[in-house]
Design an enzyme around this catalytic site. Structure first.
Site, PDB file in Angstrom:
ATOM      1  N   ASP A  62      97.018  -2.268 -57.454  1.00 30.41           N
ATOM      2  CA  ASP A  62      98.381  -2.036 -57.924  1.00 30.41           C
ATOM      3  C   ASP A  62      99.377  -2.808 -57.077  1.00 30.41           C
ATOM      4  OD1 ASP A  62      97.607  -0.077 -59.907  1.00 30.41           O
ATOM      5  OD2 ASP A  62      97.233   1.282 -58.243  1.00 30.41           O
ATOM      6  N   ASP A 110      93.987  -5.898 -53.081  1.00 32.57           N
ATOM      7  CA  ASP A 110      94.547  -4.630 -53.502  1.00 32.57           C
ATOM      8  C   ASP A 110      94.706  -4.717 -55.027  1.00 32.57           C
ATOM      9  OD1 ASP A 110      95.942  -2.120 -53.303  1.00 32.57           O
ATOM     10  OD2 ASP A 110      97.807  -3.243 -53.517  1.00 32.57           O
ATOM     11  N   ASP A 140     100.015  -6.076 -51.010  1.00 34.22           N
ATOM     12  CA  ASP A 140     101.483  -6.072 -51.063  1.00 34.22           C
ATOM     13  C   ASP A 140     102.110  -4.983 -50.206  1.00 34.22           C
ATOM     14  OD1 ASP A 140     100.496  -4.082 -52.986  1.00 34.22           O
ATOM     15  OD2 ASP A 140     102.595  -3.856 -53.582  1.00 34.22           O
TER      16      ASP A 140
END
Length: 226
Positions: free
Chosen positions: A16, A14, A172
């Protein structure tokens, strides 16, 4: 899964909240929008938990009085302002560059699968010096589906010539881990990223939970099933 003695053949990330601490860019964006409406600025603490959840989530935090339709109407403005702030304030998380360098040295093919619009992601990769190193970049609007659907991860694995099980996905957010599971891809929960206080990363059932990127300098920290 036993600890490997080498890095995985493929690593997908991922963006961001996993590779990039982009919250400062997002904060500048929402504060420009608030300033245009005579509002006081927010702080990083106000928006950091929702950065991984996209423009609507941040617009909702910036203007909590709006209903869903009102928030949705602000998304084009958010994206336009964010396009001007892109990369001006953000930086990779501590340890990310060292981790990527270790993957490069090991011959691991790595890439990015993000829900950020592809055009914005394509713009920021050169700012980070990753354009010649990132083997694949899939944005939230690249394909017909986005995470938590597995299609972006499956497409990325195919693009780098690997089976999904030969890759590891690092993210995240619960959507990241859900997408990896559906794709048959081992996963790492990036605990250094953005999440709400009410989130329970243990409940996401990722294969491994990692506190800091520097821990991924050790091949044994990576789950590998194939």
């Amino acid at each position: 899964m036993s600890a490997p003695d080498r890095f995985p053949a493929g690593a997908l990330f991922d963006l961001d909240g996993t590779l990039l601490d982009s919250a400062p860019d997002m904060l500048a964006t929402v504060n420009r929008m608030r300033d245009a409406r005579g509002r006081e600025p927010l702080t990083l603490a106000d928006i950091r938990p929702v950065v991984s959840r996209g423009a609507r989530a941040m617009a909702s935090v910036a203007f909590p009085e709006l209903d869903a339709d009102g928030v949705l109407a602000l998304v084009p403005e958010f994206l336009a302002v964010y396009g001007e702030e892109l990369g001006r304030h953000s930086a990779p998380f501590d340890g990310v560059e060292a981790m990527l360098t270790a993957l490069d040295a090991a011959g691991t093919r790595w890439g990015i699968v993000t829900n950020k619009p592809e055009g914005l992601a394509q713009r920021i990769i050169p700012q980070l010096g990753w354009q010649a190193r990132c083997a694949v970049l899939i944005g939230g609007d690249t394909l017909a589906e986005r995470k938590p659907h597995p299609l972006p991860l499956l497409h990325a694995a195919e693009a780098i010539g690997l089976a999904p099980a030969a890759c590891v996905y690092v993210g995240d957010d619960a959507r990241d881990i859900e997408a990896a599971r559906a794709a048959g891809m081992p996963s790492i929960v990036a605990l250094w990223g953005y999440r709400l206080d009410s989130d329970d990363p243990v409940a996401w059932q990722g294969d491994v939970m990692i506190e800091q990127p520097v821990q991924l300098l050790a091949p044994g920290a990576w789950p590998v099933s194939a």
